[in-house]
Design an enzyme around this catalytic site. Structure first.
Site, mmCIF file in Angstrom:
data_model
loop_
_atom_site.group_PDB
_atom_site.id
_atom_site.type_symbol
_atom_site.label_atom_id
_atom_site.label_comp_id
_atom_site.label_asym_id
_atom_site.label_seq_id
_atom_site.Cartn_x
_atom_site.Cartn_y
_atom_site.Cartn_z
ATOM 1 N N ARG A 65 10.902 12.761 7.200
ATOM 2 C CA ARG A 65 10.344 12.906 5.862
ATOM 3 C C ARG A 65 8.993 12.201 5.757
ATOM 4 N NH1 ARG A 65 13.413 14.688 1.398
ATOM 5 N NH2 ARG A 65 15.449 14.987 2.309
ATOM 6 N N HIS A 109 11.356 19.209 -14.673
ATOM 7 C CA HIS A 109 12.741 19.125 -14.237
ATOM 8 C C HIS A 109 13.606 19.895 -15.233
ATOM 9 C CE1 HIS A 109 16.290 17.445 -12.334
ATOM 10 N NE2 HIS A 109 16.757 17.199 -13.534
ATOM 11 N N GLU A 174 10.240 26.141 -20.224
ATOM 12 C CA GLU A 174 9.408 25.478 -19.207
ATOM 13 C C GLU A 174 8.003 26.072 -19.207
ATOM 14 O OE1 GLU A 174 11.094 25.075 -15.246
ATOM 15 O OE2 GLU A 174 13.131 25.202 -16.040
HETATM 16 N N1 NHR Z 1 10.060 12.759 -5.477
HETATM 17 C C1 NHR Z 1 10.099 11.575 -6.084
HETATM 18 N N2 NHR Z 1 9.907 10.484 -5.320
HETATM 19 N N3 NHR Z 1 10.350 11.413 -7.405
HETATM 20 C C2 NHR Z 1 10.568 12.506 -8.169
HETATM 21 O O1 NHR Z 1 10.803 12.338 -9.459
HETATM 22 C C3 NHR Z 1 10.576 13.801 -7.582
HETATM 23 C C4 NHR Z 1 10.306 13.881 -6.196
HETATM 24 C C5 NHR Z 1 10.299 15.117 -5.556
HETATM 25 C C6 NHR Z 1 10.598 16.273 -6.250
HETATM 26 C C7 NHR Z 1 11.395 17.439 -8.278
HETATM 27 C C8 NHR Z 1 12.917 17.317 -8.447
HETATM 28 C C9 NHR Z 1 13.465 18.030 -9.654
HETATM 29 O O2 NHR Z 1 12.758 18.269 -10.634
HETATM 30 C C10 NHR Z 1 10.921 16.198 -7.604
HETATM 31 C C11 NHR Z 1 10.885 14.971 -8.282
HETATM 32 C C12 NHR Z 1 14.174 18.186 -4.972
HETATM 33 C C13 NHR Z 1 15.342 17.456 -4.898
HETATM 34 C C14 NHR Z 1 16.184 17.456 -3.629
HETATM 35 O O3 NHR Z 1 17.226 16.819 -3.576
HETATM 36 C C15 NHR Z 1 15.709 16.693 -5.982
HETATM 37 C C16 NHR Z 1 14.911 16.670 -7.123
HETATM 38 C C17 NHR Z 1 13.732 17.394 -7.196
HETATM 39 C C18 NHR Z 1 13.361 18.160 -6.112
HETATM 40 N N4 NHR Z 1 15.727 18.151 -2.558
HETATM 41 C C19 NHR Z 1 16.393 18.226 -1.236
HETATM 42 C C20 NHR Z 1 15.787 17.190 -0.264
HETATM 43 O O4 NHR Z 1 16.504 16.859 0.692
HETATM 44 C C21 NHR Z 1 16.185 19.584 -0.603
HETATM 45 C C22 NHR Z 1 16.777 20.685 -1.412
HETATM 46 C C23 NHR Z 1 16.308 22.076 -0.974
HETATM 47 O O5 NHR Z 1 15.472 22.205 -0.072
HETATM 48 O O6 NHR Z 1 16.787 23.052 -1.590
HETATM 49 O O7 NHR Z 1 14.616 16.800 -0.409
HETATM 50 O O8 NHR Z 1 14.671 18.318 -9.663
HETATM 51 C C1 GAR Z 2 12.296 25.726 -12.415
HETATM 52 O O1 GAR Z 2 13.392 25.919 -13.274
HETATM 53 C C2 GAR Z 2 12.027 24.255 -12.199
HETATM 54 O O2 GAR Z 2 12.241 23.476 -13.358
HETATM 55 C C3 GAR Z 2 13.065 23.931 -11.180
HETATM 56 O O3 GAR Z 2 13.120 25.046 -10.322
HETATM 57 C C4 GAR Z 2 12.651 26.201 -11.011
HETATM 58 C C5 GAR Z 2 11.451 26.713 -10.276
HETATM 59 O O4 GAR Z 2 11.073 27.961 -10.774
HETATM 60 N N1 GAR Z 2 12.731 22.764 -10.437
HETATM 61 C C6 GAR Z 2 13.629 22.102 -9.751
HETATM 62 O O5 GAR Z 2 14.818 22.376 -9.782
HETATM 63 C C7 GAR Z 2 13.086 20.978 -8.914
HETATM 64 N N2 GAR Z 2 14.149 20.448 -8.143
HETATM 65 P P1 GAR Z 2 9.632 28.537 -10.482
HETATM 66 O O6 GAR Z 2 9.393 28.445 -8.973
HETATM 67 O O7 GAR Z 2 9.727 29.969 -10.905
HETATM 68 O O8 GAR Z 2 8.633 27.757 -11.267
#
Ligand code: NHR
Ligand code: GAR
Length: 202
Positions: A65, A109, A174
């Site tokens: 990562r 989110h 959104e």
């Molecule tokens: N990073 C940080 N440090 N802080 C935040 O608030 C973040 C972030 C990265 C992304 C978006 C978030 C959401 O809106 C976001 C906010 C991905 C995951 C996750 O678990 C969780 C939250 C969000 C985005 N991703 C997995 C991972 O292992 C992969 C999942 C997949 O590929 O489908 O990174 O929800």
């Molecule tokens: C949206 O609903 C966004 O809020 C959510 O995924 C969708 C993306 O749609 N984001 C997450 O869940 C981040 N973990 P889009 O690609 O059409 O904008």
């Protein structure tokens, strides 16, 4: 002109809403680039068609990562952004990257934070039986989905909702609140007071 870099992973409907609003409302900002961690993201093709520089950088090409985030940060910085916008970006970001963009990285989110952090938020909302659900725009901090809140919109949860019908109702909101929040940022109307976002009215 403020420079915005948008990060996506898939469909990119929020990205499209932002691109459209920036053009239609003549923001003092331009979309400098769209970056996806997935080469097949449909949002990338849309951005390319609109003449926006596009880059795919796959997390699968990096052993850790941390390595991915170093490459991602240098790619983002090559576009000299004032603001980085996560729009359906699905990779958790490491603390060094998040710290580098402190105060200039936003996320949308799909829940009313602080409820339902992480993934599958619509499933979480249905399982909890909440009667209101929604979406939150927040500054990104190291702790996932916990940064200062810029904007929220609520929708009702209906008796016969599925994850899909609920997600669609939230997504519609959104597309309204994300462009609005980003516009406030690029117009310099957002400030942080004791960790709480204040928005100057125009
Ligand atoms: N990073 C940080 N440090 N802080 C935040 O608030 C973040 C972030 C990265 C992304 C978006 C978030 C959401 O809106 C976001 C906010 C991905 C995951 C996750 O678990 C969780 C939250 C969000 C985005 N991703 C997995 C991972 O292992 C992969 C999942 C997949 O590929 O489908 O990174 O929800
Ligand atoms: C949206 O609903 C966004 O809020 C959510 O995924 C969708 C993306 O749609 N984001 C997450 O869940 C981040 N973990 P889009 O690609 O059409 O904008």
């Amino acid at each position: 002109m403020r420079r915005i870099v948008i990060l996506i992973s898939g469909r990119g409907s929020n990205m499209r809403a932002v691109i459209r609003a920036a053009q239609n409302e003549k923001w003092p900002a331009q979309i400098a680039a769209v970056i996806s961690n997935k080469a097949d993201a449909t949002g990338l093709a849309y951005a390319a068609e609109h003449g926006i520089p596009c880059v795919a950088i796959s997390h699968k090409d990096y052993p850790t990562r941390e390595d991915f985030d170093i490459a991602l940060q240098s790619k983002i910085d090559s576009f000299a952004p004032d603001l980085v916008v996560l729009a359906g970006f699905m990779r958790v970001l490491t603390t060094p990257l998040v710290t580098h963009y402190a105060g200039r990285m936003l996320n949308i989110h799909p829940s009313l934070l602080p409820s339902f952090v992480g993934l599958a938020t619509h499933r979480q909302a249905l399982a909890a039986g909440v009667k209101l659900h929604g979406a939150t725009v927040h500054f990104v901090t190291a702790e996932l989905d916990h940064g200062p809140i810029v904007a929220q919109a609520a929708v009702p949860v209906l008796e016969d909702d599925t994850e899909e019908t609920l997600a669609a109702r939230v997504l519609e909101q959104e597309h309204i609140i994300y462009p609005h929040a980003i516009r406030c940022f690029v117009e310099g109307r957002l400030s942080l007071v004791d960790g709480v976002v204040r928005i100057k009215q125009d």
